[in-house]
Design a protein around this motif. Structure first.
Motif, PDB file in Angstrom:
ATOM      1  N   MET A   1       0.851  -1.173   0.000  1.00 28.17           N
ATOM      2  CA  MET A   1       0.000   0.000   0.000  1.00 28.17           C
ATOM      3  C   MET A   1       0.899   1.239   0.000  1.00 28.17           C
ATOM      4  SD  MET A   1      -2.583   1.305   3.046  1.00 28.17           S
ATOM      5  CE  MET A   1      -4.002   0.387   2.544  1.00 28.17           C
ATOM      6  N   ARG A   2       0.551   2.202  -0.843  1.00 26.79           N
ATOM      7  CA  ARG A   2       1.272   3.477  -0.864  1.00 26.79           C
ATOM      8  C   ARG A   2       0.751   4.325   0.288  1.00 26.79           C
ATOM      9  NH1 ARG A   2       3.916   6.466  -4.957  1.00 26.79           N
ATOM     10  NH2 ARG A   2       4.902   4.440  -5.195  1.00 26.79           N
ATOM     11  N   VAL A   3       1.651   4.745   1.172  1.00 26.44           N
ATOM     12  CA  VAL A   3       1.287   5.602   2.297  1.00 26.44           C
ATOM     13  C   VAL A   3       2.062   6.907   2.200  1.00 26.44           C
ATOM     14  CG1 VAL A   3       0.661   3.706   3.841  1.00 26.44           C
ATOM     15  CG2 VAL A   3       2.993   4.598   3.860  1.00 26.44           C
ATOM     16  N   TYR A   4       1.467   7.934   2.770  1.00 25.31           N
ATOM     17  CA  TYR A   4       2.054   9.271   2.785  1.00 25.31           C
ATOM     18  C   TYR A   4       2.276   9.638   4.244  1.00 25.31           C
ATOM     19  CZ  TYR A   4       0.423   8.954  -1.944  1.00 25.31           C
ATOM     20  OH  TYR A   4       0.207   8.518  -3.224  1.00 25.31           O
ATOM     21  N   LEU A   5       3.530   9.828   4.604  1.00 29.19           N
ATOM     22  CA  LEU A   5       3.908  10.026   5.991  1.00 29.19           C
ATOM     23  C   LEU A   5       4.309  11.471   6.237  1.00 29.19           C
ATOM     24  CD1 LEU A   5       6.133   6.856   6.153  1.00 29.19           C
ATOM     25  CD2 LEU A   5       3.753   7.066   6.894  1.00 29.19           C
ATOM     26  N   PRO A   6       3.656  12.140   7.180  1.00 29.51           N
ATOM     27  CA  PRO A   6       4.059  13.503   7.511  1.00 29.51           C
ATOM     28  C   PRO A   6       5.407  13.464   8.217  1.00 29.51           C
ATOM     29  CG  PRO A   6       2.355  12.736   9.022  1.00 29.51           C
ATOM     30  CD  PRO A   6       2.532  11.669   7.985  1.00 29.51           C
ATOM     31  N   ALA A   7       6.239  14.449   7.896  1.00 29.87           N
ATOM     32  CA  ALA A   7       7.576  14.484   8.490  1.00 29.87           C
ATOM     33  C   ALA A   7       8.084  15.919   8.541  1.00 29.87           C
ATOM     34  CB  ALA A   7       8.532  13.596   7.676  1.00 29.87           C
ATOM     35  N   THR A   8       9.277  16.051   9.065  1.00 27.74           N
ATOM     36  CA  THR A   8      10.011  17.319   9.089  1.00 27.74           C
ATOM     37  C   THR A   8      11.382  17.073   8.466  1.00 27.74           C
ATOM     38  OG1 THR A   8      11.005  16.867  11.244  1.00 27.74           O
ATOM     39  CG2 THR A   8       8.866  18.024  11.252  1.00 27.74           C
ATOM     40  N   ILE A   9      12.122  18.129   8.250  1.00 23.22           N
ATOM     41  CA  ILE A   9      13.482  17.970   7.713  1.00 23.22           C
ATOM     42  C   ILE A   9      14.329  17.140   8.677  1.00 23.22           C
ATOM     43  CG2 ILE A   9      15.609  19.183   7.061  1.00 23.22           C
ATOM     44  CD1 ILE A   9      13.356  19.445   4.987  1.00 23.22           C
ATOM     45  N   GLY A  10      14.175  17.368   9.980  1.00 22.71           N
ATOM     46  CA  GLY A  10      14.912  16.569  10.966  1.00 22.71           C
ATOM     47  C   GLY A  10      14.587  15.091  10.867  1.00 22.71           C
ATOM     48  N   MET A  11      13.329  14.763  10.654  1.00 23.61           N
ATOM     49  CA  MET A  11      12.922  13.365  10.500  1.00 23.61           C
ATOM     50  C   MET A  11      13.489  12.786   9.203  1.00 23.61           C
ATOM     51  SD  MET A  11       8.982  13.769  11.808  1.00 23.61           S
ATOM     52  CE  MET A  11       8.505  12.040  11.698  1.00 23.61           C
ATOM     53  N   LEU A  12      13.556  13.606   8.175  1.00 23.04           N
ATOM     54  CA  LEU A  12      14.140  13.175   6.899  1.00 23.04           C
ATOM     55  C   LEU A  12      15.625  12.869   7.081  1.00 23.04           C
ATOM     56  CD1 LEU A  12      13.166  12.713   4.030  1.00 23.04           C
ATOM     57  CD2 LEU A  12      13.723  15.087   3.533  1.00 23.04           C
ATOM     58  N   ARG A  13      16.309  13.715   7.851  1.00 27.36           N
ATOM     59  CA  ARG A  13      17.729  13.450   8.152  1.00 27.36           C
ATOM     60  C   ARG A  13      17.880  12.112   8.885  1.00 27.36           C
ATOM     61  NH1 ARG A  13      20.775  17.778   6.852  1.00 27.36           N
ATOM     62  NH2 ARG A  13      19.802  19.826   6.987  1.00 27.36           N
ATOM     63  N   GLN A  14      16.977  11.840   9.816  1.00 27.22           N
ATOM     64  CA  GLN A  14      17.019  10.577  10.556  1.00 27.22           C
ATOM     65  C   GLN A  14      16.804   9.395   9.619  1.00 27.22           C
ATOM     66  OE1 GLN A  14      14.086  10.161  13.665  1.00 27.22           O
ATOM     67  NE2 GLN A  14      14.618   8.034  14.016  1.00 27.22           N
ATOM     68  N   LEU A  15      15.861   9.523   8.700  1.00 25.73           N
ATOM     69  CA  LEU A  15      15.606   8.456   7.732  1.00 25.73           C
ATOM     70  C   LEU A  15      16.860   8.154   6.917  1.00 25.73           C
ATOM     71  CD1 LEU A  15      13.724   6.546   6.096  1.00 25.73           C
ATOM     72  CD2 LEU A  15      13.118   8.545   4.706  1.00 25.73           C
ATOM     73  N   VAL A  16      17.531   9.190   6.455  1.00 28.64           N
ATOM     74  CA  VAL A  16      18.731   8.992   5.635  1.00 28.64           C
ATOM     75  C   VAL A  16      19.875   8.411   6.468  1.00 28.64           C
ATOM     76  CG1 VAL A  16      20.502  10.191   4.285  1.00 28.64           C
ATOM     77  CG2 VAL A  16      18.084  10.714   3.924  1.00 28.64           C
ATOM     78  N   SER A  17      20.071   8.914   7.684  1.00 30.73           N
ATOM     79  CA  SER A  17      21.201   8.443   8.498  1.00 30.73           C
ATOM     80  C   SER A  17      20.975   7.045   9.064  1.00 30.73           C
ATOM     81  CB  SER A  17      21.511   9.429   9.625  1.00 30.73           C
ATOM     82  OG  SER A  17      20.487   9.428  10.592  1.00 30.73           O
ATOM     83  N   ASP A  18      19.743   6.744   9.505  1.00 28.43           N
ATOM     84  CA  ASP A  18      19.460   5.452  10.134  1.00 28.43           C
ATOM     85  C   ASP A  18      18.963   4.393   9.150  1.00 28.43           C
ATOM     86  OD1 ASP A  18      20.060   6.866  12.418  1.00 28.43           O
ATOM     87  OD2 ASP A  18      18.002   6.853  13.212  1.00 28.43           O
ATOM     88  N   GLY A  19      18.495   4.836   7.985  1.00 21.69           N
ATOM     89  CA  GLY A  19      17.962   3.899   7.010  1.00 21.69           C
ATOM     90  C   GLY A  19      16.520   3.502   7.276  1.00 21.69           C
ATOM     91  N   GLU A  20      15.935   4.065   8.335  1.00 24.39           N
ATOM     92  CA  GLU A  20      14.536   3.805   8.640  1.00 24.39           C
ATOM     93  C   GLU A  20      13.995   4.913   9.527  1.00 24.39           C
ATOM     94  OE1 GLU A  20      14.504  -0.040  10.543  1.00 24.39           O
ATOM     95  OE2 GLU A  20      14.729   0.859  12.529  1.00 24.39           O
ATOM     96  N   LEU A  21      12.662   4.986   9.571  1.00 16.38           N
ATOM     97  CA  LEU A  21      11.999   6.016  10.360  1.00 16.38           C
ATOM     98  C   LEU A  21      10.675   5.477  10.862  1.00 16.38           C
ATOM     99  CD1 LEU A  21      11.746   9.114  11.185  1.00 16.38           C
ATOM    100  CD2 LEU A  21      10.421   9.331   9.090  1.00 16.38           C
ATOM    101  N   MET A  22      10.420   5.662  12.142  1.00 18.70           N
ATOM    102  CA  MET A  22       9.112   5.319  12.694  1.00 18.70           C
ATOM    103  C   MET A  22       8.282   6.585  12.715  1.00 18.70           C
ATOM    104  SD  MET A  22       7.234   2.919  13.719  1.00 18.70           S
ATOM    105  CE  MET A  22       5.609   2.812  14.414  1.00 18.70           C
ATOM    106  N   PRO A  23       7.205   6.647  11.917  1.00 16.04           N
ATOM    107  CA  PRO A  23       6.359   7.843  11.933  1.00 16.04           C
ATOM    108  C   PRO A  23       5.778   8.070  13.327  1.00 16.04           C
ATOM    109  CG  PRO A  23       5.752   6.371  10.142  1.00 16.04           C
ATOM    110  CD  PRO A  23       6.721   5.630  11.006  1.00 16.04           C
ATOM    111  N   LEU A  24       5.573   9.325  13.685  1.00 17.00           N
ATOM    112  CA  LEU A  24       5.015   9.664  14.983  1.00 17.00           C
ATOM    113  C   LEU A  24       3.694   8.928  15.183  1.00 17.00           C
ATOM    114  CD1 LEU A  24       5.494  11.431  17.474  1.00 17.00           C
ATOM    115  CD2 LEU A  24       4.087  13.160  16.398  1.00 17.00           C
ATOM    116  N   SER A  25       3.588   8.165  16.240  1.00 11.83           N
ATOM    117  CA  SER A  25       2.411   7.342  16.552  1.00 11.83           C
ATOM    118  C   SER A  25       2.085   6.346  15.444  1.00 11.83           C
ATOM    119  CB  SER A  25       1.180   8.218  16.817  1.00 11.83           C
ATOM    120  OG  SER A  25       1.408   9.084  17.892  1.00 11.83           O
TER     121      SER A  25
END
Length: 170
Positions: A1-25
């Motif tokens: 399923m295609r999902v659209y996740l709200p984020a911030t630039i800081g969260m985007l940095r985390q995604l790139v550095s960690d290779g994954e991101l847990m969306p808020l809640s």
């Protein structure tokens, strides 16, 4: 399923550095059966765009909290960010809103299809909208007008492999 996740630039940095991101809640937005039923007409592309806009509005809520004193994102550019990802672990939540889904785990960078980010010229409108997002949700017409101003700015599209370069330029 295609999902659209709200984020911030800081969260985007985390995604790139960690290779994954847990969306808020674990919250995301998608073209759900409830969203499709809430529209009289519309192509799949148009309805997916509606889900993306819901995520962009949720990004404003994240920005509002990230701009508070002491928050970790206060130094990041105030821009709406929406991460588009193809995931298998999303649960429909029509009890929350037509397009809301919950993810049971983090989104991996290899699941990301694209990232949508405001351009620099949208920053004043983003800051103004983040400041009034709660009032707009409560029906304040002036706040809704301010949200309309930010929604006039189209989000730029970036491929996942472009993210390190995008973040380097910020």
């Amino acid at each position: 399923m295609r999902v659209y996740l709200p984020a911030t630039i800081g969260m985007l940095r985390q995604l790139v550095s960690d290779g994954e991101l847990m969306p808020l809640s674990g919250t995301g937005f998608a073209l759900t059966p409830a969203l499709r039923e809430s529209y009289v007409s519309g192509s799949t592309e148009e309805l997916e765009y509606a889900a993306l806009l819901d995520a962009a509005r949720a990004s404003l809520r994240l920005l509002a909290s990230s701009q508070e004193p002491g928050a970790s994102d206060t130094k990041e550019p105030p821009r709406r960010v929406v991460i588009s990802a193809d995931v298998e672990h999303a649960t429909l939540r029509p009890d929350l809103d037509h397009a809301v889904v919950r993810l049971s785990g983090p989104v991996r960078l290899d699941e990301v299809a694209a990232v949508h980010v405001d351009a620099a010229e949208a920053e004043p409108a983003v800051l103004a909208a983040a400041a009034v997002i709660d009032a707009a949700d409560l029906g304040d017409p002036d706040a809704e007008f301010t949200l309309g101003d930010v929604e006039d700015h189209e989000l730029a599209w970036y491929a996942p492999q472009e993210l390190p370069f995008l973040l380097e330029l910020m």
